[in-house]
Write an enzyme that holds these catalytic residues in place. Structure first.
Site, PDB file in Angstrom:
ATOM      1  N   SER A 244       4.560 172.935  89.910  1.00  0.00           N
ATOM      2  CA  SER A 244       4.035 174.278  90.131  1.00  0.00           C
ATOM      3  C   SER A 244       4.470 174.763  91.515  1.00  0.00           C
ATOM      4  O   SER A 244       5.666 174.837  91.777  1.00  0.00           O
ATOM      5  CB  SER A 244       2.513 174.283  89.954  1.00  0.00           C
ATOM      6  OG  SER A 244       2.025 175.594  89.816  1.00  0.00           O
TER       7      SER A 244
ATOM      8  N   ASP B  19       4.567 177.095  78.803  1.00  0.00           N
ATOM      9  CA  ASP B  19       4.100 177.392  80.161  1.00  0.00           C
ATOM     10  C   ASP B  19       4.249 178.889  80.382  1.00  0.00           C
ATOM     11  O   ASP B  19       5.350 179.382  80.611  1.00  0.00           O
ATOM     12  CB  ASP B  19       4.919 176.610  81.183  1.00  0.00           C
ATOM     13  CG  ASP B  19       4.473 176.880  82.612  1.00  0.00           C
ATOM     14  OD1 ASP B  19       3.508 177.647  82.799  1.00  0.00           O
ATOM     15  OD2 ASP B  19       5.085 176.324  83.533  1.00  0.00           O
TER      16      ASP B  19
ATOM     17  N   HIS C  45       1.930 174.228  81.163  1.00  0.00           N
ATOM     18  CA  HIS C  45       2.172 174.011  82.590  1.00  0.00           C
ATOM     19  C   HIS C  45       1.991 172.534  82.926  1.00  0.00           C
ATOM     20  O   HIS C  45       2.499 172.056  83.930  1.00  0.00           O
ATOM     21  CB  HIS C  45       1.185 174.865  83.388  1.00  0.00           C
ATOM     22  CG  HIS C  45       1.603 175.159  84.794  1.00  0.00           C
ATOM     23  ND1 HIS C  45       2.816 175.721  85.126  1.00  0.00           N
ATOM     24  CD2 HIS C  45       0.957 174.967  85.976  1.00  0.00           C
ATOM     25  CE1 HIS C  45       2.902 175.867  86.440  1.00  0.00           C
ATOM     26  NE2 HIS C  45       1.788 175.411  86.981  1.00  0.00           N
TER      27      HIS C  45
END
Length: 726
Positions: free
Chosen positions: A558, A641, A673
């Site tokens: 991320s 995601d 994600h």
């Protein structure tokens, strides 16, 4: 019972074993929060364990003795999705996911010590969970949540009519949220009652939707909302729930309210802290959370942020009187920590709150009438707190927690006293053998603007006279942290036991070190955080002799993935043998494709079209940065995601390939994600650890380390040469 021996912790470790492997990590028992009975004698918790041979995850429920920590099996039925105590604690109410109503669930009641002696109280016509109960005369009132249709009925997927077209049509945001395309269904809190007939209770199947009458309201709020988003008063008459502000654009603002509504739904729910409302403190218009009634039901405590478009603002405790027009009171509002959950003591005089503090989730107490400058007191415990419940009417609480060295810590904590250990998984589960606090230590280094914290995680059998390659792990968020807590995805100990020493920094933007450090990353993603990381890396190189930085690697997910991509184009990128970027942004302008626009509009000080220069400033794809790339890099990005598109990962991989840089792309079409499915998680670990082990030299120094060839998935490669070979 033999097939379920794993439900009860082993009494001793096996005589020998390997270091902590991905298989150990994934297959270790996973235990939920322990919920004590009203008498404070037993607690019930959920446990599951993945079986690689059978490719399944059976589950069940255990009882924890609160005096001696002994564990016994309550049930091995994997269809029991949740259990809560009924009355004095001699009986339990549970939800069974299989029912005579297709797509529905059954509500059952059983003796706590004889689970087989159960009877069915009734059926719910749809998926339903998050039960909370309260005695109301001769009835038991309850609330829970499920999906609502636009008409307010509980949604039943099995009974839903199949659409004639797969088209989705939107006139407003959200289109997608986290991992899902938003549909017409929404979460709602429903109420019902168990009626007593003789010595048994029954449920007539009737539910009241308490949320749907408020147009555009939703509770619990996705993607992470649950039973903590609502509460039921002790007399069973009033329900509180949190919803984002119905009148405001949800993708652009974080503003949310706490609503109050009668349990029977006889009146439409009304907010107690509406933006600019007569009871709301001036300037408070951010996200609300954790509503909880006082024991007498006359007050309600909740948490709220001030800023309307900032999901990582500091939460402050608020208390409102129920049924009154008096202004809401702010409690300990100057405390420079952000509470995450709040509960009342049994006498209503003291608040117990959890908050992150210096990379540990701690439990604090404070008076319910504390002034603004009051500093809460820490309650002693080990690891980080996941949840806590009062034991009977005492001041003691049962803490369910975890740490960097154990995935389950059950302990009793009492203000002013040492904690009392009940069950620590690392002392019982063979998969966690050898894990303990001895291999974890904090590191503080002067960063770009202030001292910055990191965790050092050492491998099993660590020898300070030996040298271990550095694994430099960068957390996501960016407003997050590496805490003293267990991760079921990125677990530093799994990396360390390949033969590394892990350094997990908490640079500018991290939470738990004061709000200023968290806020200072705003519009500075590649600035102060990057400088912090450089200074930490330099300190490790110059002062920690058992860490080999010459053969180190860096990895992140991320925001951590963005930072790895940023590092690839900076001087620090040349210091690593390999990089791993999981779900990280690559092209600055692509951020407009995200779901929660309030996030980027806060962090980049404006909208995509009004503050484009801020989005471009930290663009990893700038030609002058790409020109510096040379470090081998593994790129991971998944199809579901919706925080940032899979095209980000594909584009990054395209550039790496065209530049002739050793690189690999890993994709899971059925993951989001995060990678959460056990078999996918194993492949993820085989690829990630195999990649870094290849380039760091670990494969040569540690014969037991994972190799890329250990992964059974065939590699797709249709090109014999790089573009630049021609």
């Amino acid at each position: 019972m033999a097939a379920a021996k794993w439900l009860i912790a082993s009494l001793a470790f096996a005589s020998s074993g390997l270091a902590f492997t991905p298989e150990d990590f994934i297959s270790a028992p996973r235990r939920g929060e322990a919920i004590p009975d009203p008498k404070g004698e037993l607690a019930v918790f959920h446990v599951s364990k993945y079986n690689f041979d059978k490719k399944d995850r059976p589950s069940g429920w255990n009882l924890l003795n609160l005096k001696n920590g002994d564990i016994s099996v309550l049930t091995t039925d994997s269809d029991v999705s949740e259990i809560t105590w009924l009355g004095d604690g001699t009986k339990v109410v549970y939800v069974n996911g299989t029912d005579s109503v297709e797509g529905g669930v059954g509500i059952w009641i059983s003796d706590a010590k004889n689970f087989g002696n159960a009877y069915k109280a009734g059926s719910v016509n749809g998926a339903f969970s998050g039960l909370k109960l309260a005695k109301a005369g001769d009835k038991i009132n309850f609330v829970g949540y499920g999906q609502s249709t636009t008409k307010g009925d509980l949604y039943n997927e099995a009974a839903a009519k199949e659409a004639v077209s797969s088209a989705r049509i939107y006139d407003g945001l959200f289109v997608r949220h986290w991992d899902t395309y938003v549909g017409t269904q929404f979460n709602a809190v429903f109420s019902g009652s168990l009626t007593k007939n003789g010595d048994k209770y029954s449920f007539d199947g009737k539910l009241k939707n308490l949320v749907q009458p408020v147009k555009y309201a939703e509770s619990p709020y996705p993607p992470f909302g649950g039973s903590g988003d609502y509460d039921l008063s002790s007399d069973g008459k009033t329900v509180a729930f949190m919803s984002k502000a119905p009148e405001l654009p949800k993708a652009n603002l974080t503003t949310s309210y706490i609503f109050l509504v009668p349990h029977d739904g006889s009146r439409v729910a009304e907010p107690i802290n509406k933006r600019n409302g007569p009871r709301t403190p001036q300037g408070i218009e951010g996200a609300s959370s954790s509503p909880v009634f006082s024991p007498d039901g006359k007050r309600i405590a909740y948490l709220q942020m001030a800023t309307k478009n900032y999901e990582s603002d500091r939460r402050v405790i608020h208390i409102a009187e129920v049924g009154s027009n008096k202004p809401v009171q702010r409690i300990a509002s100057s405390w420079d920590r952000s509470p995450e959950a709040v509960k009342w003591s049994s006498d209503g005089r003291t608040l117990y709150v959890t908050a992150e503090d210096h990379a540990t989730g701690k439990l604090f107490t404070l008076p319910a009438d504390a002034r603004d400058n009051h500093k809460p007191s820490v309650v002693k415990h080990d690891g980080s707190v996941s949840s806590f419940y009062f034991i009977g009417s005492s001041k003691s609480v049962l803490i369910s927690g975890n740490s960097l060295w154990s995935n389950a810590l059950y302990q009793v904590a009492t203000p002013g006293r040492p904690n009392r250990k009940l069950f620590y998984a690392n002392e019982h589960d063979p998969e966690l053998k050898g894990l303990g606090p001895k291999d974890i230590e904090p590191l503080w280094v002067d960063g770009a603007r202030t001292k910055i914290h990191s965790w050092i995680v050492k491998p099993t059998g660590f020898d300070k006279n030996k040298v271990y390659p550095l694994a430099f792990l960068i957390h996501g968020g960016p407003q997050g942290s590496w805490g003293d807590s267990w991760s079921t995805r990125w677990n530093p100990r799994v990396w360390a036991d390949q033969g590394y020493v892990v350094v997990a920094p908490n640079p500018t933007g991290s939470t738990g070190f004061g709000q200023k450090l968290t806020d200072d990353i705003t519009n500075d993603w590649g600035g102060a955080p990057y400088k912090d990381l450089v200074k930490i890396w330099e300190h490790v190189r110059d002062h920690i002799k058992y860490i080999d930085t010459d053969n180190g690697i860096a990895a992140g997910a991320s925001f951590g993935g963005f930072m790895v991509n940023w590092i690839q184009g900076q001087d620090l990128g040349r210091k690593f043998k390999a990089l791993v970027s999981h779900d990280g942004t690559f092209v600055g302008s692509s951020k407009i494709g995200t779901d929660e626009l309030f996030f980027i509009e806060h962090d980049f000080n404006g909208t995509f079209f009004e503050a484009r220069q801020n989005y471009d400033r930290w663009d990893c794809s700038k030609p002058e940065l790409v020109a510096k790339w040379s470090t081998p890099q593994l790129v991971i990005h998944n199809d579901s995601d919706f925080r940032l598109s899979v095209a980000e990962g594909v584009g990054l991989f395209n550039v790496l390939q065209e530049k002739g840089i050793p690189s690999r792309f890993l994709n899971f079409p059925d993951e989001t994600h995060w990678v959460t499915k056990p078999e996918n998680s194993l492949v993820w670990h085989q690829q990630v650890l195999g990649w870094i082990n290849k380039w760091s030299g670990i494969n040569k120094s540690n014969p037991k380390s994972i190799k890329l060839s250990d992964c059974p998935i065939e590699v797709i490669d249709h090109e014999a040469h790089s573009y630049f070979d021609y």
